[in-house]
Design a protein around this motif. Structure first.
Motif, PDB file in Angstrom:
ATOM      1  N   GLU A   1      -0.198 -32.932  -2.145  1.00 13.80           N
ATOM      2  CA  GLU A   1      -0.324 -31.832  -3.136  1.00 13.80           C
ATOM      3  C   GLU A   1       0.993 -31.645  -3.879  1.00 13.80           C
ATOM      4  OE1 GLU A   1      -3.088 -30.088  -3.785  1.00 13.80           O
ATOM      5  OE2 GLU A   1      -4.370 -30.167  -1.997  1.00 13.80           O
ATOM      6  N   ASN A   2       2.105 -31.889  -3.151  1.00 14.66           N
ATOM      7  CA  ASN A   2       3.424 -31.916  -3.776  1.00 14.66           C
ATOM      8  C   ASN A   2       3.806 -30.614  -4.486  1.00 14.66           C
ATOM      9  OD1 ASN A   2       5.742 -33.372  -4.228  1.00 14.66           O
ATOM     10  ND2 ASN A   2       5.007 -34.342  -6.082  1.00 14.66           N
ATOM     11  N   LYS A   3       3.513 -29.497  -3.851  1.00 18.31           N
ATOM     12  CA  LYS A   3       3.901 -28.199  -4.405  1.00 18.31           C
ATOM     13  C   LYS A   3       4.611 -27.422  -3.305  1.00 18.31           C
ATOM     14  CE  LYS A   3      -0.316 -25.970  -3.061  1.00 18.31           C
ATOM     15  NZ  LYS A   3      -1.659 -25.514  -3.304  1.00 18.31           N
ATOM     16  N   PRO A   4       5.440 -26.417  -3.663  1.00 13.64           N
ATOM     17  CA  PRO A   4       6.157 -25.687  -2.616  1.00 13.64           C
ATOM     18  C   PRO A   4       5.181 -25.074  -1.605  1.00 13.64           C
ATOM     19  CG  PRO A   4       6.935 -25.075  -4.806  1.00 13.64           C
ATOM     20  CD  PRO A   4       5.719 -25.914  -5.006  1.00 13.64           C
TER      21      PRO A   4
ATOM     22  N   TYR B   1      10.118 -28.105  -0.695  1.00 15.50           N
ATOM     23  CA  TYR B   1      10.209 -27.900  -2.144  1.00 15.50           C
ATOM     24  C   TYR B   1      10.403 -29.272  -2.806  1.00 15.50           C
ATOM     25  CZ  TYR B   1      11.143 -25.511  -6.491  1.00 15.50           C
ATOM     26  OH  TYR B   1      11.050 -25.053  -7.798  1.00 15.50           O
ATOM     27  N   PRO B   2       9.498 -29.647  -3.750  1.00 18.68           N
ATOM     28  CA  PRO B   2       9.647 -30.956  -4.401  1.00 18.68           C
ATOM     29  C   PRO B   2      10.842 -30.968  -5.350  1.00 18.68           C
ATOM     30  CG  PRO B   2       7.671 -29.805  -5.209  1.00 18.68           C
ATOM     31  CD  PRO B   2       8.343 -28.878  -4.245  1.00 18.68           C
TER      32      PRO B   2
ATOM     33  N   THR C   1       5.372 -18.574  -2.713  1.00 20.63           N
ATOM     34  CA  THR C   1       5.808 -18.490  -4.109  1.00 20.63           C
ATOM     35  C   THR C   1       7.315 -18.678  -4.181  1.00 20.63           C
ATOM     36  OG1 THR C   1       4.078 -16.842  -4.338  1.00 20.63           O
ATOM     37  CG2 THR C   1       5.577 -17.070  -6.207  1.00 20.63           C
ATOM     38  N   VAL C   2       7.746 -19.848  -4.573  1.00 14.48           N
ATOM     39  CA  VAL C   2       9.171 -20.122  -4.791  1.00 14.48           C
ATOM     40  C   VAL C   2       9.259 -20.936  -6.073  1.00 14.48           C
ATOM     41  CG1 VAL C   2      11.334 -20.859  -3.708  1.00 14.48           C
ATOM     42  CG2 VAL C   2       9.259 -20.779  -2.331  1.00 14.48           C
ATOM     43  N   ASP C   3      10.094 -20.496  -6.989  1.00 10.66           N
ATOM     44  CA  ASP C   3      10.243 -21.229  -8.234  1.00 10.66           C
ATOM     45  C   ASP C   3      11.733 -21.384  -8.539  1.00 10.66           C
ATOM     46  OD1 ASP C   3      10.131 -22.360 -10.709  1.00 10.66           O
ATOM     47  OD2 ASP C   3       9.379 -20.578 -11.739  1.00 10.66           O
ATOM     48  N   LEU C   4      12.226 -22.591  -8.375  1.00  9.88           N
ATOM     49  CA  LEU C   4      13.654 -22.841  -8.626  1.00  9.88           C
ATOM     50  C   LEU C   4      13.876 -23.408 -10.024  1.00  9.88           C
ATOM     51  CD1 LEU C   4      14.739 -24.354  -5.169  1.00  9.88           C
ATOM     52  CD2 LEU C   4      14.954 -21.996  -5.973  1.00  9.88           C
TER      53      LEU C   4
END
Ligand code: CDM
Ligand code: ATP
Length: 268
Positions: free
Chosen positions: A137-140, A31-32, A154-157
């Motif tokens: 790409e730097n995405k979860p 996770y970035p 799909t993770v959104d913190l």
């Protein structure tokens, strides 16, 4: 040209197998996080590297230079001064060096109009370090293999508040892998990460924690204190020594500064 190279945290990390090539197969969710180094490229007579900010131990060739050398060998690119302002703590499990290298690859691709896709840059990143490819790409992502095979997750913190504490302990990735006991996963990380974040503490594990906590009880203490302060989830990142906490709301952790440097990753 200036770029901001961010850090990462690992949401769960299973070391599943030692491979013939000495590396380990792992399963993790990258996770970035918004904690940055700054990299500036300027045209120069010859390739030079300089760094300011945190001093980088080890003394070998910096990963930024290695990234330049790899692309130069294949594309004969224009010489540059690479100026790194080091801010992401080192030996922390936050992937700072890998991120720097990935960002130099992306910047050189753009500056030299090489037109390489992220897929085409990936083999270069993989040669620079296992964590490096993620930062392209730097995405979860859910990562497997040595940490370079990616699946969407799909993770959104973004609704939460993240704090990172880095104690004054430098953990070398090589040593951390030497101390870990690979095991067949008892946990389906891809499924566990879809659970509500409040449940992660019962399901996600970082396999490096056992060995590292045994050697450095202070790091385990940081994790406990973050829970005492109300973290929904707290864990060591990667091979340590940084520990992160995910909170429902902003918290002031300055009173913990005796345990380490406190960071609140935010947008610049
Ligand atoms: C712990 C993590 O940060 C989790 O994201 C990464 O797996 C570490 O990735 P990294 O720092 O980019 O690692 P590299 O620079 O490629 O490798 C450093 C050393 O760590 C060990 N290593 C690394 C990655 C991996 N999957 N298995 C390993 O055993 C190897 O001994 C290797 O020589
Ligand atoms: N740009 C860079 N930033 C940081 N470390 C670098 C860089 N280039 C080379 N290095 C070397 O890498 C070492 C740190 O790597 P190490 O994997 O132990 O820690 P880390 O930065 O926490 O990375 P990771 O999160 O991947 O474990 C440093 O001691 C230094 O010798």
């Amino acid at each position: 040209m200036i770029s901001f190279a961010n850090a990462k945290i690992n949401l769960g990390l299973l070391v599943t197998e030692k491979r013939q090539d000495g590396y380990h197969n792992i399963e993790t969710v990258f996770y970035p996080v918004k904690l940055y180094d700054v990299i500036e490229l300027t045209p120069a007579e010859k390739m030079t590297f300089k760094s300011d900010g945190l001093s980088i131990p080890g003394g070998g060739t910096n990963l930024c230079e290695k990234a330049f050398e790899l692309l130069d060998a294949d594309y004969g690119i224009a010489p540059m001064t690479i100026h790194l302002l080091k801010n992401i703590p080192i030996g922390a499990g936050l992937g700072g060096g890998s991120s720097d290298a990935a960002y130099v690859l992306k910047m050189l691709n753009e500056a030299n109009e090489l037109g390489l896709s992220m897929e085409q840059l990936k083999p270069y990143a993989e040669r620079l370090g296992a964590d490096c490819a993620f930062f392209l790409e730097n995405k979860p992502v859910f990562a497997s293999g040595i940490g370079t095979t990616f699946e969407d997750v799909t993770v959104d913190l973004s609704p939460y508040f993240i704090a990172v504490i880095k104690p004054d302990i430098h953990i070398s990735t090589v040593e951390a892998y030497q101390c870990v006991m690979p095991q067949t996963p008892v946990l389906d990380l891809k499924r566990a990460i879809q659970l509500p974040i409040q449940e992660w503490k019962y399901h996600l594990v970082n396999d490096f924690e056992i060995g590292v906590f045994e050697r450095y009880p202070k790091i385990e203490k940081i994790k406990h204190v973050l829970y005492e302060k109300g973290a929904l989830y707290a864990a060591m990142s990667g091979s340590g020594s940084a520990v992160f906490g995910i909170f429902e709301e902003a918290v002031d952790l300055q009173e913990l500064k005796n345990l380490g440097t406190v960071y609140y990753p935010v947008d610049l």
